[in-house]
Design a protein around this motif. Sequence first.
Motif, PDB file in Angstrom:
ATOM      1  N   LEU A  17       0.818  -1.208   0.000  1.00  0.00           N
ATOM      2  CA  LEU A  17       0.000   0.000   0.000  1.00  0.00           C
ATOM      3  C   LEU A  17       0.854   1.261   0.000  1.00  0.00           C
ATOM      4  O   LEU A  17       1.914   1.302   0.632  1.00  0.00           O
ATOM      5  N   PRO A  18       0.402   2.312  -0.663  1.00  0.00           N
ATOM      6  CA  PRO A  18       1.031   3.624  -0.469  1.00  0.00           C
ATOM      7  C   PRO A  18       0.951   4.016   1.001  1.00  0.00           C
ATOM      8  O   PRO A  18       0.076   3.552   1.738  1.00  0.00           O
ATOM      9  N   ARG A  19       1.844   4.900   1.388  1.00  0.00           N
ATOM     10  CA  ARG A  19       1.910   5.247   2.806  1.00  0.00           C
ATOM     11  C   ARG A  19       0.597   5.822   3.321  1.00  0.00           C
ATOM     12  O   ARG A  19       0.154   5.491   4.429  1.00  0.00           O
ATOM     13  N   PHE A  20      -0.049   6.691   2.540  1.00  0.00           N
ATOM     14  CA  PHE A  20      -1.274   7.318   3.035  1.00  0.00           C
ATOM     15  C   PHE A  20      -2.352   6.269   3.284  1.00  0.00           C
ATOM     16  O   PHE A  20      -3.131   6.375   4.244  1.00  0.00           O
ATOM     17  N   ALA A  21      -2.415   5.222   2.427  1.00  0.00           N
ATOM     18  CA  ALA A  21      -3.433   4.184   2.585  1.00  0.00           C
ATOM     19  C   ALA A  21      -3.108   3.279   3.774  1.00  0.00           C
ATOM     20  O   ALA A  21      -3.996   2.930   4.563  1.00  0.00           O
ATOM     21  N   PHE A  22      -1.835   2.915   3.924  1.00  0.00           N
ATOM     22  CA  PHE A  22      -1.476   2.067   5.065  1.00  0.00           C
ATOM     23  C   PHE A  22      -1.663   2.825   6.374  1.00  0.00           C
ATOM     24  O   PHE A  22      -2.138   2.262   7.363  1.00  0.00           O
ATOM     25  N   ASP A  23      -1.303   4.091   6.394  1.00  0.00           N
ATOM     26  CA  ASP A  23      -1.468   4.865   7.622  1.00  0.00           C
ATOM     27  C   ASP A  23      -2.944   5.046   7.970  1.00  0.00           C
ATOM     28  O   ASP A  23      -3.301   5.115   9.152  1.00  0.00           O
ATOM     29  N   TYR A  24      -3.804   5.125   6.957  1.00  0.00           N
ATOM     30  CA  TYR A  24      -5.236   5.175   7.246  1.00  0.00           C
ATOM     31  C   TYR A  24      -5.686   3.875   7.899  1.00  0.00           C
ATOM     32  O   TYR A  24      -6.472   3.881   8.862  1.00  0.00           O
ATOM     33  N   LEU A  25      -5.182   2.747   7.403  1.00  0.00           N
ATOM     34  CA  LEU A  25      -5.519   1.445   7.982  1.00  0.00           C
ATOM     35  C   LEU A  25      -4.969   1.324   9.397  1.00  0.00           C
ATOM     36  O   LEU A  25      -5.672   0.924  10.332  1.00  0.00           O
ATOM     37  N   GLU A  26      -3.731   1.696   9.576  1.00  0.00           N
ATOM     38  CA  GLU A  26      -2.980   1.367  10.792  1.00  0.00           C
ATOM     39  C   GLU A  26      -3.012   2.459  11.853  1.00  0.00           C
ATOM     40  O   GLU A  26      -2.869   2.177  13.050  1.00  0.00           O
ATOM     41  N   ARG A 177      -5.556  15.286  -2.423  1.00  0.00           N
ATOM     42  CA  ARG A 177      -4.894  16.406  -3.103  1.00  0.00           C
ATOM     43  C   ARG A 177      -3.642  15.860  -3.765  1.00  0.00           C
ATOM     44  O   ARG A 177      -2.764  15.301  -3.097  1.00  0.00           O
ATOM     45  N   TRP A 178      -3.558  16.011  -5.064  1.00  0.00           N
ATOM     46  CA  TRP A 178      -2.475  15.382  -5.826  1.00  0.00           C
ATOM     47  C   TRP A 178      -1.201  16.215  -5.733  1.00  0.00           C
ATOM     48  O   TRP A 178      -0.816  16.913  -6.655  1.00  0.00           O
ATOM     49  N   THR A 179      -0.541  16.130  -4.602  1.00  0.00           N
ATOM     50  CA  THR A 179       0.718  16.823  -4.375  1.00  0.00           C
ATOM     51  C   THR A 179       1.861  16.001  -4.943  1.00  0.00           C
ATOM     52  O   THR A 179       1.729  14.782  -5.153  1.00  0.00           O
ATOM     53  N   PRO A 180       3.015  16.620  -5.213  1.00  0.00           N
ATOM     54  CA  PRO A 180       4.172  15.847  -5.678  1.00  0.00           C
ATOM     55  C   PRO A 180       4.535  14.713  -4.725  1.00  0.00           C
ATOM     56  O   PRO A 180       4.903  13.613  -5.169  1.00  0.00           O
ATOM     57  N   ARG A 181       4.424  14.961  -3.436  1.00  0.00           N
ATOM     58  CA  ARG A 181       4.755  13.920  -2.456  1.00  0.00           C
ATOM     59  C   ARG A 181       3.804  12.729  -2.590  1.00  0.00           C
ATOM     60  O   ARG A 181       4.243  11.565  -2.557  1.00  0.00           O
ATOM     61  N   LEU A 182       2.507  13.001  -2.741  1.00  0.00           N
ATOM     62  CA  LEU A 182       1.541  11.920  -2.872  1.00  0.00           C
ATOM     63  C   LEU A 182       1.761  11.162  -4.174  1.00  0.00           C
ATOM     64  O   LEU A 182       1.708   9.918  -4.204  1.00  0.00           O
ATOM     65  N   LEU A 183       2.018  11.865  -5.253  1.00  0.00           N
ATOM     66  CA  LEU A 183       2.250  11.206  -6.536  1.00  0.00           C
ATOM     67  C   LEU A 183       3.472  10.304  -6.479  1.00  0.00           C
ATOM     68  O   LEU A 183       3.476   9.195  -7.034  1.00  0.00           O
ATOM     69  N   LEU A 184       4.534  10.750  -5.793  1.00  0.00           N
ATOM     70  CA  LEU A 184       5.729   9.913  -5.639  1.00  0.00           C
ATOM     71  C   LEU A 184       5.410   8.678  -4.809  1.00  0.00           C
ATOM     72  O   LEU A 184       5.846   7.563  -5.140  1.00  0.00           O
ATOM     73  N   ASP A 185       4.646   8.857  -3.744  1.00  0.00           N
ATOM     74  CA  ASP A 185       4.242   7.739  -2.889  1.00  0.00           C
ATOM     75  C   ASP A 185       3.488   6.693  -3.708  1.00  0.00           C
ATOM     76  O   ASP A 185       3.788   5.486  -3.644  1.00  0.00           O
ATOM     77  N   ALA A 187       3.488   6.298  -6.994  1.00  0.00           N
ATOM     78  CA  ALA A 187       4.340   5.738  -8.050  1.00  0.00           C
ATOM     79  C   ALA A 187       5.234   4.616  -7.536  1.00  0.00           C
ATOM     80  O   ALA A 187       5.619   3.716  -8.294  1.00  0.00           O
ATOM     81  N   ARG A 188       5.548   4.648  -6.254  1.00  0.00           N
ATOM     82  CA  ARG A 188       6.386   3.600  -5.667  1.00  0.00           C
ATOM     83  C   ARG A 188       5.614   2.317  -5.362  1.00  0.00           C
ATOM     84  O   ARG A 188       6.201   1.342  -4.893  1.00  0.00           O
ATOM     85  N   HIS A 189       4.309   2.338  -5.633  1.00  0.00           N
ATOM     86  CA  HIS A 189       3.471   1.168  -5.353  1.00  0.00           C
ATOM     87  C   HIS A 189       2.643   0.857  -6.602  1.00  0.00           C
ATOM     88  O   HIS A 189       1.431   1.073  -6.637  1.00  0.00           O
ATOM     89  N   PRO A 190       3.302   0.349  -7.645  1.00  0.00           N
ATOM     90  CA  PRO A 190       2.635   0.202  -8.943  1.00  0.00           C
ATOM     91  C   PRO A 190       1.470  -0.779  -8.934  1.00  0.00           C
ATOM     92  O   PRO A 190       0.505  -0.588  -9.671  1.00  0.00           O
ATOM     93  N   ARG A 191       1.532  -1.827  -8.118  1.00  0.00           N
ATOM     94  CA  ARG A 191       0.422  -2.782  -8.110  1.00  0.00           C
ATOM     95  C   ARG A 191      -0.849  -2.129  -7.573  1.00  0.00           C
ATOM     96  O   ARG A 191      -1.933  -2.305  -8.135  1.00  0.00           O
ATOM     97  N   TRP A 192      -0.706  -1.379  -6.507  1.00  0.00           N
ATOM     98  CA  TRP A 192      -1.870  -0.660  -5.968  1.00  0.00           C
ATOM     99  C   TRP A 192      -2.345   0.372  -6.979  1.00  0.00           C
ATOM    100  O   TRP A 192      -3.545   0.531  -7.204  1.00  0.00           O
ATOM    101  N   CYS A 193      -1.413   1.069  -7.596  1.00  0.00           N
ATOM    102  CA  CYS A 193      -1.758   2.125  -8.553  1.00  0.00           C
ATOM    103  C   CYS A 193      -2.532   1.555  -9.738  1.00  0.00           C
ATOM    104  O   CYS A 193      -3.543   2.129 -10.171  1.00  0.00           O
ATOM    105  N   LEU A 194      -2.109   0.402 -10.248  1.00  0.00           N
ATOM    106  CA  LEU A 194      -2.790  -0.211 -11.380  1.00  0.00           C
ATOM    107  C   LEU A 194      -4.207  -0.619 -11.001  1.00  0.00           C
ATOM    108  O   LEU A 194      -5.167  -0.345 -11.737  1.00  0.00           O
ATOM    109  N   SER A 195      -4.348  -1.264  -9.856  1.00  0.00           N
ATOM    110  CA  SER A 195      -5.674  -1.713  -9.425  1.00  0.00           C
ATOM    111  C   SER A 195      -6.615  -0.534  -9.218  1.00  0.00           C
ATOM    112  O   SER A 195      -7.768  -0.547  -9.661  1.00  0.00           O
TER     113      SER A 195
END
Length: 378
Positions: A17-26, A177-185, A187-195
């Motif tokens: 998961l991207p960090r924002f999604a995992f942090d929402y879970l955890e 909000r599509w910030t550069p930081r969020l977009l980088l986060d 992009a580092r998780h392509p499987r989640w991004c594709l789904s």
Amino acid sequence: MPLATVSDWRAAARRRLPRFAFDYLEGGAEDGRAMARNESAFGRIGFVPRSLVDVANVDMTATLYGQQLAMPVAVGPTGLNGLYRPQAEEKLARAAGRAGLPFVLSTASTSRIESVRAAACGPLWLQLYVQNDRRIAERWMAKARSCGFSVLLITVDTPVAGTRDHYRRNGFTLPLRWTPRLLLDIARHPRWCLSTGVHGMPQMVNLADCSEQRADITTQAATMAQEMNRSLTWTDLAWLRRHWNGPVVVKGIGCVDDARLARQYGADGIVLSNHGGRQLEDAPTAIELLAAVVDAVGGSMPVLMDGGIRRGSAVAKAVALGASGVLLGRAPLYGLAAGDEAGAEEVLAILRRELEVTLRLLGRPVLRELGRSDVTRI
């Protein structure tokens, strides 16, 4: 490497998961002390094992609200599950049903209730948040009744959202909000991004339907966060009764006095909970409250609990202290996030296997016969 424990599945979910999604879970409230204590409190409860007992056969079954369960466990209500997988609630409902357990659908669910009903193969319960416009809750209950949901859990510990620092750190808002930081986060998780790219960002579709709003996550989030009914009181259980003809369970009890009030106002059960440590920092853990609450209301209604269940042995400890059952929050979500529906099923299977081993080693092959003599403070 095989994923042998719930903790292993947690680590796998964190990788996917991207960090924002995992942090929402955890993430928990403030400094995370309540969430940490939910787990650590189980470590302060020890067992009193017996030897030379016939443990060839183990009985972990339970009955809750007239439903026969494979073990006294329900897959509890969690919101925005579509952040982890598409069709998340359908998958969780199927996994729970195959395991012989109920699935509790959240008001903040991201799969339509009709789709969950069609996918489910086991008991379905409904979790309810009440907004200022009570017609939303009334429509929600009517729809759930028509879909065969049998038990209502009214959540009472969220008049406002707890202080969740990780939201601010990650810039987590709805919509994103599509910030550069969020977009980088991302992009580092392509499987989640594709789904997510194929299926789109999740929407709280049931809330939108019942509030007669358009499917817009901003509006839905505002309805959840800003329009929660903060004037709800014990007398409103009578209002719920007029719209729900099944068991009504009060979720979010945090003290003995409120457990007594729930009984006084006619609740059919309670869930001891600090909302997974996501609401009031330093609130008591459910397992710490359990024995005192059972002493206060035991026998008059089922007492359930949630928070910190990461091992099958934790289920045994809860039952020994008087719980009629436990609700799982994060644990099956780790499996769902990391391994889709099969991952959620495997997490439930891990907990079942661990519980069976615990009962055999404890010399207590019938789970419902556990009592306080089987545990000790350590």
